[in-house]
Design a protein around this motif. Sequence first.
Motif, PDB file in Angstrom:
ATOM      1  N   MET A 130       0.827  -1.208   0.000  1.00  0.00           N
ATOM      2  CA  MET A 130       0.000   0.000   0.000  1.00  0.00           C
ATOM      3  C   MET A 130       0.859   1.255   0.000  1.00  0.00           C
ATOM      4  SD  MET A 130      -3.152  -0.819  -0.241  1.00  0.00           S
ATOM      5  CE  MET A 130      -3.886   0.754   0.180  1.00  0.00           C
ATOM      6  N   LEU A 131       1.981   1.214   0.724  1.00  0.00           N
ATOM      7  CA  LEU A 131       2.891   2.351   0.766  1.00  0.00           C
ATOM      8  C   LEU A 131       3.472   2.628  -0.615  1.00  0.00           C
ATOM      9  CD1 LEU A 131       4.607   4.455   2.319  1.00  0.00           C
ATOM     10  CD2 LEU A 131       6.263   2.623   2.760  1.00  0.00           C
ATOM     11  N   PHE A 132       3.936   1.584  -1.290  1.00  0.00           N
ATOM     12  CA  PHE A 132       4.505   1.759  -2.628  1.00  0.00           C
ATOM     13  C   PHE A 132       3.439   2.167  -3.641  1.00  0.00           C
ATOM     14  CE2 PHE A 132       8.428   0.393  -1.122  1.00  0.00           C
ATOM     15  CZ  PHE A 132       9.377   0.373  -2.131  1.00  0.00           C
ATOM     16  N   PHE A 133       2.227   1.669  -3.460  1.00  0.00           N
ATOM     17  CA  PHE A 133       1.136   2.054  -4.353  1.00  0.00           C
ATOM     18  C   PHE A 133       0.876   3.558  -4.247  1.00  0.00           C
ATOM     19  CE2 PHE A 133      -3.318   2.698  -5.480  1.00  0.00           C
ATOM     20  CZ  PHE A 133      -3.419   1.987  -6.669  1.00  0.00           C
ATOM     21  N   ASN A 139      -0.327  10.336  -9.124  1.00  0.00           N
ATOM     22  CA  ASN A 139      -0.479  11.540  -8.306  1.00  0.00           C
ATOM     23  C   ASN A 139       0.345  11.481  -7.023  1.00  0.00           C
ATOM     24  OD1 ASN A 139      -2.419  12.631 -10.112  1.00  0.00           O
ATOM     25  ND2 ASN A 139      -4.026  11.377  -9.161  1.00  0.00           N
ATOM     26  N   GLY A 140       1.263  10.527  -6.943  1.00  0.00           N
ATOM     27  CA  GLY A 140       2.027  10.317  -5.719  1.00  0.00           C
ATOM     28  C   GLY A 140       3.216  11.248  -5.581  1.00  0.00           C
ATOM     29  N   PRO A 141       3.881  11.188  -4.447  1.00  0.00           N
ATOM     30  CA  PRO A 141       5.014  12.087  -4.172  1.00  0.00           C
ATOM     31  C   PRO A 141       6.221  11.851  -5.077  1.00  0.00           C
ATOM     32  CG  PRO A 141       4.762  10.458  -2.417  1.00  0.00           C
ATOM     33  CD  PRO A 141       3.564  10.333  -3.287  1.00  0.00           C
ATOM     34  N   ILE A 142       6.443  10.636  -5.538  1.00  0.00           N
ATOM     35  CA  ILE A 142       7.590  10.380  -6.415  1.00  0.00           C
ATOM     36  C   ILE A 142       7.442  11.153  -7.722  1.00  0.00           C
ATOM     37  CG2 ILE A 142       8.886   8.624  -7.682  1.00  0.00           C
ATOM     38  CD1 ILE A 142       9.261   8.477  -4.671  1.00  0.00           C
ATOM     39  N   ASN A 143       6.261  11.092  -8.322  1.00  0.00           N
ATOM     40  CA  ASN A 143       6.026  11.843  -9.549  1.00  0.00           C
ATOM     41  C   ASN A 143       6.089  13.346  -9.301  1.00  0.00           C
ATOM     42  OD1 ASN A 143       5.608  10.366 -12.049  1.00  0.00           O
ATOM     43  ND2 ASN A 143       3.946   9.322 -10.990  1.00  0.00           N
ATOM     44  N   GLY A 150      12.240  18.890 -12.657  1.00  0.00           N
ATOM     45  CA  GLY A 150      12.349  19.010 -14.105  1.00  0.00           C
ATOM     46  C   GLY A 150      12.801  17.779 -14.847  1.00  0.00           C
ATOM     47  N   LEU A 151      12.777  16.597 -14.207  1.00  0.00           N
ATOM     48  CA  LEU A 151      13.185  15.379 -14.897  1.00  0.00           C
ATOM     49  C   LEU A 151      12.113  14.871 -15.850  1.00  0.00           C
ATOM     50  CD1 LEU A 151      15.038  13.347 -12.109  1.00  0.00           C
ATOM     51  CD2 LEU A 151      16.024  14.596 -14.033  1.00  0.00           C
ATOM     52  N   THR A 152      10.866  15.255 -15.612  1.00  0.00           N
ATOM     53  CA  THR A 152       9.778  14.850 -16.492  1.00  0.00           C
ATOM     54  C   THR A 152       8.698  15.929 -16.484  1.00  0.00           C
ATOM     55  OG1 THR A 152       8.105  13.140 -16.926  1.00  0.00           O
ATOM     56  CG2 THR A 152       8.673  13.541 -14.630  1.00  0.00           C
ATOM     57  N   ASP A 153       8.001  16.062 -17.607  1.00  0.00           N
ATOM     58  CA  ASP A 153       6.927  17.050 -17.715  1.00  0.00           C
ATOM     59  C   ASP A 153       5.570  16.471 -17.367  1.00  0.00           C
ATOM     60  OD1 ASP A 153       8.759  18.975 -18.559  1.00  0.00           O
ATOM     61  OD2 ASP A 153       8.567  18.343 -20.667  1.00  0.00           O
ATOM     62  N   THR A 154       5.411  15.169 -17.578  1.00  0.00           N
ATOM     63  CA  THR A 154       4.138  14.506 -17.284  1.00  0.00           C
ATOM     64  C   THR A 154       4.374  13.383 -16.276  1.00  0.00           C
ATOM     65  OG1 THR A 154       4.478  13.013 -19.164  1.00  0.00           O
ATOM     66  CG2 THR A 154       3.181  15.021 -19.561  1.00  0.00           C
ATOM     67  N   PRO A 155       3.350  13.046 -15.501  1.00  0.00           N
ATOM     68  CA  PRO A 155       3.513  11.956 -14.523  1.00  0.00           C
ATOM     69  C   PRO A 155       3.853  10.637 -15.204  1.00  0.00           C
ATOM     70  CG  PRO A 155       1.509  13.217 -14.084  1.00  0.00           C
ATOM     71  CD  PRO A 155       2.021  13.669 -15.411  1.00  0.00           C
ATOM     72  N   ASP A 157       3.614   6.709 -15.382  1.00  0.00           N
ATOM     73  CA  ASP A 157       2.729   5.633 -14.933  1.00  0.00           C
ATOM     74  C   ASP A 157       3.585   4.394 -14.646  1.00  0.00           C
ATOM     75  OD1 ASP A 157       0.639   4.036 -14.296  1.00  0.00           O
ATOM     76  OD2 ASP A 157      -0.279   4.007 -16.288  1.00  0.00           O
ATOM     77  N   PHE A 158       4.141   4.352 -13.431  1.00  0.00           N
ATOM     78  CA  PHE A 158       5.039   3.254 -13.072  1.00  0.00           C
ATOM     79  C   PHE A 158       4.346   1.903 -13.161  1.00  0.00           C
ATOM     80  CE2 PHE A 158       7.049   6.848 -10.885  1.00  0.00           C
ATOM     81  CZ  PHE A 158       8.365   6.676 -11.269  1.00  0.00           C
ATOM     82  N   MET A 159       3.078   1.858 -12.744  1.00  0.00           N
ATOM     83  CA  MET A 159       2.353   0.593 -12.717  1.00  0.00           C
ATOM     84  C   MET A 159       1.579   0.340 -14.001  1.00  0.00           C
ATOM     85  SD  MET A 159       1.233   0.685  -8.718  1.00  0.00           S
ATOM     86  CE  MET A 159       1.268   2.468  -8.670  1.00  0.00           C
ATOM     87  N   GLY A 160       1.818   1.158 -15.013  1.00  0.00           N
ATOM     88  CA  GLY A 160       1.166   0.962 -16.299  1.00  0.00           C
ATOM     89  C   GLY A 160       2.021   0.211 -17.293  1.00  0.00           C
ATOM     90  N   THR A 161       3.281  -0.089 -16.911  1.00  0.00           N
ATOM     91  CA  THR A 161       4.182  -0.828 -17.792  1.00  0.00           C
ATOM     92  C   THR A 161       4.639  -2.110 -17.109  1.00  0.00           C
ATOM     93  OG1 THR A 161       6.155   0.308 -16.943  1.00  0.00           O
ATOM     94  CG2 THR A 161       5.015   1.318 -18.815  1.00  0.00           C
TER      95      THR A 161
END
Length: 315
Positions: A130-133, A139-143, A150-155, A157-161
Amino acid sequence: MNKKKQNHLSYAKWGYIFILPFFLAFFIFSLIPLVDTVRYSFYEYYRSGIKEIGPTFIGLENYAELLKSDMVGYAGNTLILWLIGFVPQIVIALLLANWFTDVRLKIRGKQFFKIIIYLPNLIMASAFAMLFFALFSTNGPINSILMSIGLTDTPIDFMGTTFGTRSLIGLMNFLMWFGNTTIMLMAAIMGISPDIFEAAELDGCGSFRRFFSITLPLIRPILAYTLITSIIGGLQMFDVPQILTNGQGNPDRTSMTLIMFLNSHLKSRNYGMAGALSVYLFIVSGILCFFVYRMTNGSDSTAKHRKHAKGGAKA
């Protein structure tokens, strides 16, 4: 003589009485369910709505049906997820155990570091998932951190791949278990006589040579135990991928494990297929553990045979 014999018999009687609760609990909660699982694997036994079908004896049809299903693919998923978590776990654990037990390094605060690396093992796997989720959601703190620097412009999706989901599952398994493995390997290395290391140092043996020629061979029984328990735990991998993917094994069921597949049969109350899959898991676990044991102990027996052969030749 008679008194000694009576005392011996009375002690034996109390010993059997003390171990009786364990055997009763094992018989009721383990042996009977195990026998029933094997028995149901040969039956067609499931529920369709409120209607119960079976149990009807069908022989090996459940086993054949499983081989035609996606079970082999899910076995591959389980193997990949286990390797992603176990390989860095054993490497880091060996490295830390060797560092913490090396007297020459004089590392301070060893007890503090032991507690810190063992703490993740005390957290429940469900809470960890649950913590990693929450951390790695779109929308999480890592994104938020990645976008703010400035490493990425859009969030992302870690769990989408497939790569992202498997990496997160492997990372969680690594964090939860590397501390326990490190403590066990430290205990094994500390059990080696310091005289052996001192003699190696006097002979000019370097750190790498000492590790691969002395430490690793002498802690091989603990390494075998670690590998066997890790294989069994890997085959039983369930809670982390189940919670992280909401039980779906997404994306495209690439993180679906064998126990998640078994759980889907239990949820649909297909007890025959679930029993057959359990028997498959038991057989695979036994075969893998046998090979690991032979691999880690085969050279010892070979060396013993060579010694006996040399002794016979000399005689």
